[in-house]
Motif scaffolding. Structure first.
Motif, short mmCIF file in Angstrom:
data_model
loop_
_atom_site.label_atom_id
_atom_site.label_comp_id
_atom_site.label_asym_id
_atom_site.label_seq_id
_atom_site.Cartn_x
_atom_site.Cartn_y
_atom_site.Cartn_z
N ASN A 27 37.15 50.47 30.22
CA ASN A 27 37.31 51.63 31.10
C ASN A 27 38.77 51.99 31.30
OD1 ASN A 27 34.56 51.51 31.44
ND2 ASN A 27 34.64 50.53 33.44
N ALA A 28 39.59 50.96 31.49
CA ALA A 28 40.98 51.19 31.84
C ALA A 28 41.87 51.42 30.62
CB ALA A 28 41.52 50.02 32.66
N SER A 142 29.77 61.98 40.84
CA SER A 142 31.04 61.48 40.28
C SER A 142 31.22 61.85 38.81
CB SER A 142 31.15 59.97 40.48
OG SER A 142 31.30 59.67 41.84
N PRO A 143 30.21 61.64 37.94
CA PRO A 143 30.39 62.08 36.55
C PRO A 143 30.56 63.59 36.42
CG PRO A 143 28.58 60.51 36.72
CD PRO A 143 28.95 60.90 38.12
N LEU A 144 29.84 64.36 37.25
CA LEU A 144 29.98 65.82 37.18
C LEU A 144 31.39 66.25 37.59
CD1 LEU A 144 26.57 66.97 38.74
CD2 LEU A 144 27.23 66.95 36.33
N ALA A 262 41.05 57.89 37.77
CA ALA A 262 41.69 57.11 38.83
C ALA A 262 41.59 57.83 40.17
CB ALA A 262 43.15 56.85 38.47
N THR A 263 41.79 59.14 40.17
CA THR A 263 41.70 59.92 41.41
C THR A 263 40.31 59.83 42.02
OG1 THR A 263 43.39 61.46 40.61
CG2 THR A 263 41.98 62.20 42.42
N VAL A 264 39.28 59.98 41.19
CA VAL A 264 37.90 59.90 41.69
C VAL A 264 37.61 58.51 42.26
CG1 VAL A 264 35.47 60.00 41.01
CG2 VAL A 264 37.07 61.71 40.15
N LEU A 265 38.10 57.47 41.60
CA LEU A 265 37.89 56.10 42.10
C LEU A 265 38.54 55.89 43.45
CD1 LEU A 265 38.45 54.00 38.83
CD2 LEU A 265 36.27 54.56 39.93
N TYR A 266 39.78 56.36 43.60
CA TYR A 266 40.51 56.17 44.87
C TYR A 266 39.82 56.92 46.01
CZ TYR A 266 44.31 54.42 41.91
OH TYR A 266 45.06 53.71 41.01
N VAL A 267 39.41 58.15 45.75
CA VAL A 267 38.77 58.95 46.81
C VAL A 267 37.49 58.26 47.29
CG1 VAL A 267 37.57 61.12 47.28
CG2 VAL A 267 39.78 61.15 46.12
N ASN A 268 36.70 57.78 46.35
CA ASN A 268 35.44 57.13 46.74
C ASN A 268 35.68 55.81 47.46
OD1 ASN A 268 32.72 58.42 45.67
ND2 ASN A 268 34.31 58.93 44.19
N ALA A 269 36.70 55.06 47.06
CA ALA A 269 36.97 53.77 47.69
C ALA A 269 37.57 53.93 49.08
CB ALA A 269 37.89 52.94 46.81
N THR A 278 32.95 52.96 37.62
CA THR A 278 34.13 53.31 36.85
C THR A 278 33.74 53.75 35.44
OG1 THR A 278 34.39 50.98 36.24
CG2 THR A 278 35.63 51.74 38.13
N THR A 279 32.69 53.15 34.91
CA THR A 279 32.23 53.50 33.56
C THR A 279 31.79 54.94 33.49
OG1 THR A 279 31.49 51.23 33.24
CG2 THR A 279 30.62 52.89 31.73
N HIS A 280 30.94 55.36 34.43
CA HIS A 280 30.47 56.75 34.43
C HIS A 280 31.64 57.72 34.58
CE1 HIS A 280 26.08 55.75 35.79
NE2 HIS A 280 26.50 54.98 34.81
N THR A 281 32.58 57.35 35.45
CA THR A 281 33.69 58.26 35.75
C THR A 281 34.58 58.48 34.54
OG1 THR A 281 33.64 57.44 38.03
CG2 THR A 281 35.57 58.69 37.35
N ILE A 282 35.03 57.41 33.88
CA ILE A 282 35.93 57.57 32.75
C ILE A 282 35.22 58.18 31.56
CG2 ILE A 282 35.59 55.20 31.93
CD1 ILE A 282 38.81 57.33 31.66
#
Length: 333
Positions: A27-28, A142-144, A262-269, A278-282
């Motif tokens: 993912n990263a 998140s994926p959308l 990264a932005t989507v991950l931070y907002v959700n956390a 993280t997989t779906h997001t990237i």
């Protein structure tokens, strides 16, 4: 008996954290490696360090896992431990299957599916409204958001750099990818290591060694260390899928995909406290930047196989966890 079982569950949770690391390492770093912004070994070291750092940045996601999926407080200690144990077995099983097939599925949803399946099979209630609010809706949106935002930003970036010389521009984006890949790895640790912390606290609380919602420091360090070790061991099968099989990425597209994810991950956390994948997001962000070339540039057949794995993750992990709960429940009881 319960003490020994609790210790075993904690060890198994760290084992899941390790599989999460090598399963989701791609993912990263897949985009940075595929664009040659980083060498594979340098990317793995960077991702391991940033995963460790990210795991120590918060506890909101861990508290969601520990208190908002399965209602454990009314069950006896051995029943609580059995549910957590079988949930981990279901999640690890699905992680290993999808890793072997090279499919970037979600360790997050495998764990949540395992908790739901084991909880229901064990006769416990689940927090339906919380699961819909903090799992199902983020799983859909998140994926959308990742796809749409990555597509829009990439279109804007292409317009900005349309007159720039290609070679030096791509060199600058390779350098920029070092930062965006680090940000992505930090977000992965922030999200995924916390989920293991939540599971460990569930096991500790069952025998009175911890209070739900309070994460001991040693739990944070152990979860951070396990996911970092797993990340360093690499996830080459999935890395090939994300980095090359969906679309051939250039440094500019890799930078945008990582930055959006990264932005989507931070907002959700930090804002929503939601345990997203993280997989779906990237993956969705990679599809978004890839679609700016032309829709046919994305290998939609590969994307379809990934989407099928996404849909199957929660029910498959839940089924495995339920089967183990039915088998082990009478033995451990």
């Amino acid at each position: 008996m319960e003490v020994a079982l609790a210790i075993f569950v904690v060890a198994l949770a760290l084992g899941f954290d390790y599989t999460n690391g090598f399963h989701d390492a791609a993912n990263a770093i897949a985009t940075s490696v595929s664009t040659r912004a980083l060498t594979p070994r340098a990317a793995l070291i960077m991702a391991a360090v940033m995963n460790f750092a990210g795991a120590l940045l918060g506890t909101d996601v861990a508290e969601t896992i520990a208190t908002s999926i399965v209602h454990l407080t009314d069950a006896r200690p051995h029943e609580q431990l059995t549910v957590v144990l079988c949930a981990l077995v279901g999640a690890i099983t699905w992680n290993l299957i999808t890793w072997w097939l090279g499919l970037p599925s979600s360790s997050t949803h495998a764990l949540i599916g395992g908790l739901v399946g084991a909880g229901l099979a064990g006769g416990l209630s689940i927090y339906g409204s919380a699961i819909i609010e903090k799992v199902v809706l983020p799983m859909i949106f998140s994926p959308l958001v990742g796809f749409t935002l990555a597509f829009a930003l990439m279109v804007g970036l292409l317009w900005v750099i349309k007159s720039a010389a290609p070679a030096p521009t791509m060199r600058r984006f390779r350098v920029a990818q070092t930062v965006s890949a680090a940000a992505m790895a930090l977000g992965h640790g922030l999200q995924d290591a916390q989920k293991t912390m939540g599971v460990i606290v569930m096991a500790l609380a069952a025998v009175g060694w911890a209070t739900p919602g309070q994460i001991p420091l040693w739990v944070k360090l152990a979860a951070a260390g396990a996911i970092s070790a797993g990340t360093y061991s690499g996830g080459w099968r999935i890395m090939r899928t994300l980095g090359r099989k969906i679309i051939e990425l250039d440094p500019a597209r890799g930078f945008v995909a990582e930055s959006v994810s990264a932005t989507v991950l931070y907002v959700n956390a930090f804002v929503l406290h939601a345990p997203i994948s993280t997989t779906h997001t990237i993956t969705s962000a990679i599809m978004g930047v890839g679609a700016t070339k032309r829709l046919s540039a994305v290998r939609w057949g590969v994307a379809k196989n990934i989407a099928i794995a996404w849909v199957l993750t929660i029910p498959a992990a839940a089924l495995v966890a339920a089967m183990f709960t039915w088998l082990l429940g009478p033995l451990l009881g």
